[in-house]
Scaffold this motif. Structure first.
Motif, PDB file in Angstrom:
ATOM      1  N   CYS A  67       0.856  -1.191   0.000  1.00  0.00           N
ATOM      2  CA  CYS A  67       0.000   0.000   0.000  1.00  0.00           C
ATOM      3  C   CYS A  67       0.890   1.240   0.000  1.00  0.00           C
ATOM      4  O   CYS A  67       2.117   1.149   0.073  1.00  0.00           O
ATOM      5  CB  CYS A  67      -0.983  -0.038   1.162  1.00  0.00           C
ATOM      6  SG  CYS A  67      -0.331   0.478   2.768  1.00  0.00           S
ATOM      7  N   ARG A  86       1.209   3.442   2.276  1.00  0.00           N
ATOM      8  CA  ARG A  86       1.938   3.586   3.551  1.00  0.00           C
ATOM      9  C   ARG A  86       3.112   2.617   3.655  1.00  0.00           C
ATOM     10  O   ARG A  86       4.098   2.915   4.332  1.00  0.00           O
ATOM     11  CB  ARG A  86       0.999   3.335   4.737  1.00  0.00           C
ATOM     12  CG  ARG A  86       0.403   4.585   5.304  1.00  0.00           C
ATOM     13  CD  ARG A  86      -0.276   4.344   6.632  1.00  0.00           C
ATOM     14  NE  ARG A  86      -1.275   5.361   6.879  1.00  0.00           N
ATOM     15  CZ  ARG A  86      -1.013   6.570   7.374  1.00  0.00           C
ATOM     16  NH1 ARG A  86       0.215   6.910   7.703  1.00  0.00           N
ATOM     17  NH2 ARG A  86      -1.986   7.446   7.549  1.00  0.00           N
ATOM     18  N   CYS A  87       3.014   1.451   3.018  1.00  0.00           N
ATOM     19  CA  CYS A  87       4.159   0.532   2.983  1.00  0.00           C
ATOM     20  C   CYS A  87       5.381   1.257   2.429  1.00  0.00           C
ATOM     21  O   CYS A  87       6.507   1.029   2.859  1.00  0.00           O
ATOM     22  CB  CYS A  87       3.879  -0.660   2.074  1.00  0.00           C
ATOM     23  SG  CYS A  87       2.775  -1.910   2.716  1.00  0.00           S
ATOM     24  N   CYS A 127       4.285  -2.332   8.115  1.00  0.00           N
ATOM     25  CA  CYS A 127       3.371  -1.254   7.689  1.00  0.00           C
ATOM     26  C   CYS A 127       2.302  -1.034   8.755  1.00  0.00           C
ATOM     27  O   CYS A 127       1.680  -2.000   9.221  1.00  0.00           O
ATOM     28  CB  CYS A 127       2.712  -1.605   6.352  1.00  0.00           C
ATOM     29  SG  CYS A 127       1.451  -0.411   5.861  1.00  0.00           S
ATOM     30  N   ILE A 187      -0.627  -0.058   8.601  1.00  0.00           N
ATOM     31  CA  ILE A 187      -2.045  -0.364   8.293  1.00  0.00           C
ATOM     32  C   ILE A 187      -2.253  -1.729   7.639  1.00  0.00           C
ATOM     33  O   ILE A 187      -3.250  -2.402   7.925  1.00  0.00           O
ATOM     34  CB  ILE A 187      -2.721   0.768   7.475  1.00  0.00           C
ATOM     35  CG1 ILE A 187      -4.226   0.513   7.326  1.00  0.00           C
ATOM     36  CG2 ILE A 187      -2.099   0.952   6.107  1.00  0.00           C
ATOM     37  CD1 ILE A 187      -5.051   1.745   7.179  1.00  0.00           C
ATOM     38  N   CYS A 188      -1.314  -2.172   6.774  1.00  0.00           N
ATOM     39  CA  CYS A 188      -1.535  -3.479   6.143  1.00  0.00           C
ATOM     40  C   CYS A 188      -0.514  -4.506   6.600  1.00  0.00           C
ATOM     41  O   CYS A 188      -0.461  -5.616   6.070  1.00  0.00           O
ATOM     42  CB  CYS A 188      -1.590  -3.364   4.621  1.00  0.00           C
ATOM     43  SG  CYS A 188       0.009  -3.247   3.829  1.00  0.00           S
TER      44      CYS A 188
HETATM   45 ZN   LIG Z   1       0.911  -1.162   3.783  1.00  0.00          ZN
END
Ligand SMILES: [Zn+2]
Length: 268
Positions: A170, A172-173, A245, A247-248
Motif C-alpha cells: 500500500c 503507507r508501505c 506497515c 495499516i496493512c
Molecule cells: Zn501497507
C-alpha cells in the motif's frame, strides 16, 4: 444486456481490441469509479473514463474553478471559473457521454465521510493534491478493501502506482507517513507542466480500465516514475508488502480512519 447500435458505434475502437471486446465493454458499462479531486489528475482521468463508458463516475472535490487551474485541468473551461469543480466536471462528463451517470460530492473528503463514499465504487482514483488526503485515501481503501490508483505530479515529473488488496504494497508501505509540513513543495509553489497532468491522469484511467476488464498488468508492486524533461520512464520494483506497515502489516496500529495534519493547501 445487449449493446445498442449507438453503443456498438461509440465503443467500436474498444470492441475491436481482443483484450476488451463486447465482453470488456459491458464490464465498463457496469463499472463504478470514484475520482477524488477534480484537478489536474482527476480531469483527464474523468474524461477518459467517461469516454470509455464507465457506468457511474463519482467526483469528489470541495473547491471552485480558478483561472490558474485552466493551464492543466482540462475538464473545466474559462466560463466555469467560479463554479464548483464538481459541477463543471459533471457537465463536461455528461456532454461527453450520456451513458455515464455522474455522482458529485461537493465536500471536503475526510475520515468522517470517505468510508461511506468509497463503499459504492469498484475502483478509486487518487487525484488529491495534498499528502493528508493521499494517506487518507490509502487508509480507507486498505480498511475498506478497495483497489485504488495513486498518482502525484510536480514540475516535469510524475509517478503512479496501483494498490489492490492482497496483491502488493500500500501507499503507507512505501511512504509511511506524510512528510513534514513544507518539506515537499506543492504545485502552487513549485509549478507543474500542464501536459504532465494529462499524461499521468490518463494512465490512472488506463489502470482503472485494465482493472475493470481484468486485462494486462497493473502497477501493483511497482512505481512508475516519468521524467518529462528527459522523456524517461523508470519502473521501480517495490517490496511485496512491508510487514511493519502500520495499516496493512502484520500488527497494524491504524485500525480506524483519522485525518493526518492538514498542510498548507496546494493545488494540482
Ligand atoms: Zn501497507
Amino acid at each position: 444486456m445487449a449493446l445498442t447500435d449507438e453503443q456498438l458505434e461509440r465503443y467500436s475502437r474498444h470492441i475491436k481490441l481482443k483484450e476488451i471486446g463486447v465482453r470488456g465493454q459491458k464490464k465498463l458499462l457496469a463499472a463504478r469509479v470514484l475520482i477524488i479531486g477534480a484537478g489536474g489528475l482527476g480531469a483527464p482521468a474523468a474524461m477518459y473514463l467517461a469516454a470509455a463508458g464507465v457506468s457511474t463516475i463519482g467526483i469528489a472535490d470541495c473547491d471552485s474553478v480558478e483561472l490558474s487551474n485552466l493551464q492543466r485541468q482540462i475538464i473545466h473551461t474559462t466560463d466555469d471559473v467560479g463554479k464548483p469543480k464538481v459541477q463543471s466536471a459533471a457537465e463536461t462528463v455528461k456532454a461527453l457521454n450520456p451513458d455515464v451517470t455522474v455522482r458529485t460530492y461537493h465536500e471536503y473528503v475526510s475520515s468522517k465521510n470517505i468510508a461511506e463514499m468509497i463503499a459504492d465504487y469498484d475502483f478509486i482514483i487518487d487525484g488529491a493534491d495534498n499528502f493528508p488526503t493521499k494517506f487518507l485515501i490509502n487508509d480507507a481503501c486498505v480498511l475498506g478493501r478497495k483497489p485504488f490508483c495513486h498518482a502525484g505530479i510536480l514540475r516535469f515529473e510524475g509517478q503512479l502506482m496501483t494498490y489492490v488488496p492482497e496483491q502488493g504494497p500500500c501507499y503507507r508501505c512505501i511512504f509511511g507517513a506524510p512528510p513534514p509540513r513544507d518539506a515537499v513543495p506543492s504545485c502552487r509553489e513549485a509549478g507543474v507542466i500542464g501536459a504532465m497532468a494529462g499524461v499521468i491522469g490518463s494512465m490512472q484511467a488506463l489502470e482503472a480500465v485494465k482493472y475493470i476488464t481484468g486485462q494486462g498488468e497493473l502497477l501493483t508492486g511497482s512505481m512508475l516514475i516519468f521524467d518529462g524533461l528527459k522523456m524517461g520512464w523508470r519502473r521501480v520494483k517495490l517490496p511485496k508488502r512491508v510487514p511493519s506497515c502500520p495499516i496493512c502489516g502484520d500488527s497494524p496500529t491504524i485500525t480506524e480512519l483519522f485525518d493526518e495534519e492538514q498542510q498548507a493547501c496546494s493545488l494540482l
